[in-house]
Design a protein around this motif. Structure first.
Motif, short mmCIF file in Angstrom:
data_model
loop_
_atom_site.label_atom_id
_atom_site.label_comp_id
_atom_site.label_asym_id
_atom_site.label_seq_id
_atom_site.Cartn_x
_atom_site.Cartn_y
_atom_site.Cartn_z
N SER A 12 0.82 -1.21 0.00
CA SER A 12 0.00 0.00 0.00
C SER A 12 0.85 1.26 0.00
O SER A 12 0.52 2.26 -0.64
CB SER A 12 -0.94 -0.01 1.21
OG SER A 12 -1.89 -1.05 1.09
N CYS A 13 1.95 1.22 0.74
CA CYS A 13 2.86 2.37 0.76
C CYS A 13 3.45 2.64 -0.62
O CYS A 13 3.58 3.78 -1.06
CB CYS A 13 3.98 2.15 1.77
SG CYS A 13 3.45 2.15 3.49
N MET A 14 3.83 1.56 -1.31
CA MET A 14 4.37 1.71 -2.66
C MET A 14 3.33 2.29 -3.60
O MET A 14 3.63 3.19 -4.41
CB MET A 14 4.87 0.36 -3.17
CG MET A 14 6.13 -0.13 -2.48
SD MET A 14 6.65 -1.74 -3.10
CE MET A 14 8.30 -1.86 -2.37
N GLU A 47 12.85 1.80 4.12
CA GLU A 47 13.89 1.42 3.16
C GLU A 47 13.44 1.64 1.72
O GLU A 47 14.27 1.84 0.82
CB GLU A 47 14.28 -0.05 3.35
CG GLU A 47 15.13 -0.31 4.58
CD GLU A 47 15.46 -1.79 4.75
OE1 GLU A 47 15.10 -2.59 3.86
OE2 GLU A 47 16.07 -2.14 5.77
N HIS A 48 12.12 1.58 1.48
CA HIS A 48 11.61 1.59 0.11
C HIS A 48 10.82 2.84 -0.26
O HIS A 48 10.51 3.03 -1.44
CB HIS A 48 10.73 0.35 -0.11
CG HIS A 48 11.48 -0.93 -0.13
ND1 HIS A 48 11.77 -1.65 1.02
CD2 HIS A 48 12.00 -1.64 -1.16
CE1 HIS A 48 12.44 -2.75 0.69
NE2 HIS A 48 12.60 -2.76 -0.61
N ILE A 49 10.51 3.68 0.71
CA ILE A 49 9.63 4.82 0.45
C ILE A 49 10.37 6.13 0.69
O ILE A 49 11.06 6.29 1.71
CB ILE A 49 8.38 4.73 1.36
CG1 ILE A 49 7.60 3.46 1.06
CG2 ILE A 49 7.50 5.96 1.19
CD1 ILE A 49 7.07 3.33 -0.36
N GLN A 50 10.20 7.07 -0.22
CA GLN A 50 10.89 8.36 -0.12
C GLN A 50 9.99 9.47 0.42
O GLN A 50 10.49 10.47 0.94
CB GLN A 50 11.44 8.78 -1.49
CG GLN A 50 12.69 8.03 -1.92
CD GLN A 50 12.42 6.57 -2.29
OE1 GLN A 50 11.59 6.32 -3.15
NE2 GLN A 50 13.10 5.65 -1.66
N ILE A 51 8.66 9.35 0.28
CA ILE A 51 7.78 10.39 0.82
C ILE A 51 7.70 10.23 2.34
O ILE A 51 7.99 9.16 2.88
CB ILE A 51 6.37 10.34 0.17
CG1 ILE A 51 5.69 9.00 0.45
CG2 ILE A 51 6.46 10.62 -1.31
CD1 ILE A 51 4.26 8.93 -0.07
N PRO A 52 7.32 11.28 3.07
CA PRO A 52 7.28 11.21 4.54
C PRO A 52 6.36 10.10 5.06
O PRO A 52 5.27 9.87 4.52
CB PRO A 52 6.76 12.59 4.95
CG PRO A 52 7.14 13.48 3.82
CD PRO A 52 7.02 12.65 2.59
N VAL A 53 6.84 9.43 6.10
CA VAL A 53 6.09 8.36 6.75
C VAL A 53 5.83 8.73 8.20
O VAL A 53 6.77 8.98 8.97
CB VAL A 53 6.86 7.02 6.67
CG1 VAL A 53 6.11 5.93 7.45
CG2 VAL A 53 7.06 6.60 5.22
#
Length: 244
Positions: A12-14, A47-53
């Protein structure tokens, strides 16, 4: 306008990132309305997501009045999120009468620094939204997630508009609950700063055999389905609020 996707999986994050969302609220505990995700999930996502989490910090389902041990769990989960490199956390503590627990929430906001903090939809369980707005501002949180104290944000649009005007530049108001591409433009016009949605869809799981009378989940969705944030729905809402 920022689109935030409430995500329960790396998949979902991707989809959120590819679809043009600006931020992710990372959760576990779908059946409980969102609880703290595992450290493994947080690490993999970062590790895989560049937008803020922003990581949900909620030690259990149910109400938002916490005892000493639950508050300590929240602090340790915040420390894990900070160590793993999350950009923010999502939390909130109430008093038994439904008012915002300013002192304890502020302590967690301070503990979270330099991460940012969103005050979650516990806000919608408070008796006076304007009073609660002032209280959350006092805690130092940078954002409030709210449906306008209605079952869904479209139903609470008048209160959302009132909150956005009262907040000014002091704090962000993010509309969540029943948000989709069909109502996004109306919510944007109400003056909120961001929109929050799951963009939920379900697909069949990989497992083929299931006993007919056994379920690990008391409510839907059951083990036969997997929830995910739908890329097409994310792209649709991003398009709906885009400046043209």
């Amino acid at each position: 306008m920022t689109i935030e996707v409430c995500a329960y999986s790396l998949e979902s994050c991707m989809n959120a990132q590819v679809g043009g969302a600006g931020r992710i609220e990372l959760c576990g505990g779908l059946g409980e309305g969102g609880t703290t995700p595992s450290a493994g999930l947080i690490e993999m996502v970062l590790e895989h997501i560049q937008i803020p989490v922003f990581v949900m910090i909620r030690p259990r389902g149910g109400d938002f009045v916490y005892d000493f041990f639950e508050e300590e769990i929240m602090k340790r989960d915040i420390a894990v999120a900070k160590k793993l490199g999350a950009q923010g956390v999502v939390l909130g503590i109430l008093l038994p009468d439904g008012q915002v627990d300013i002192a304890r929430t502020k302590a967690l906001v301070d503990f979270s620094f330099p991460m940012k903090v969103t005050f979650h939809r516990a806000f919608d369980l408070t008796p006076d939204p304007v009073k609660a707005l002032k209280a959350v501002i006092e805690t130092g949180a940078e954002r409030i997630l709210t449906s306008g104290q209605k079952p869904s944000a479209p139903l609470g649009i008048k209160t959302l508009e009132q909150l956005a005007k009262a907040a000014g530049s002091s704090i962000e108001i993010m509309a969540g609950g029943g948000v989709n591409h069909n109502n996004a433009k109306e919510l944007k016009e109400a003056g909120v700063h961001a929109l929050h949605l799951t963009a939920k869809s379900f697909r069949p799981g990989r497992q083929k055999y299931f006993p007919a009378d056994i379920s690990m989940a008391g409510e839907s969705p059951d083990e036969r389905s997997v929830l995910y944030s739908d890329l097409n729905l994310i792209e649709a809402i991003v398009e709906a609020v885009a400046d043209k």
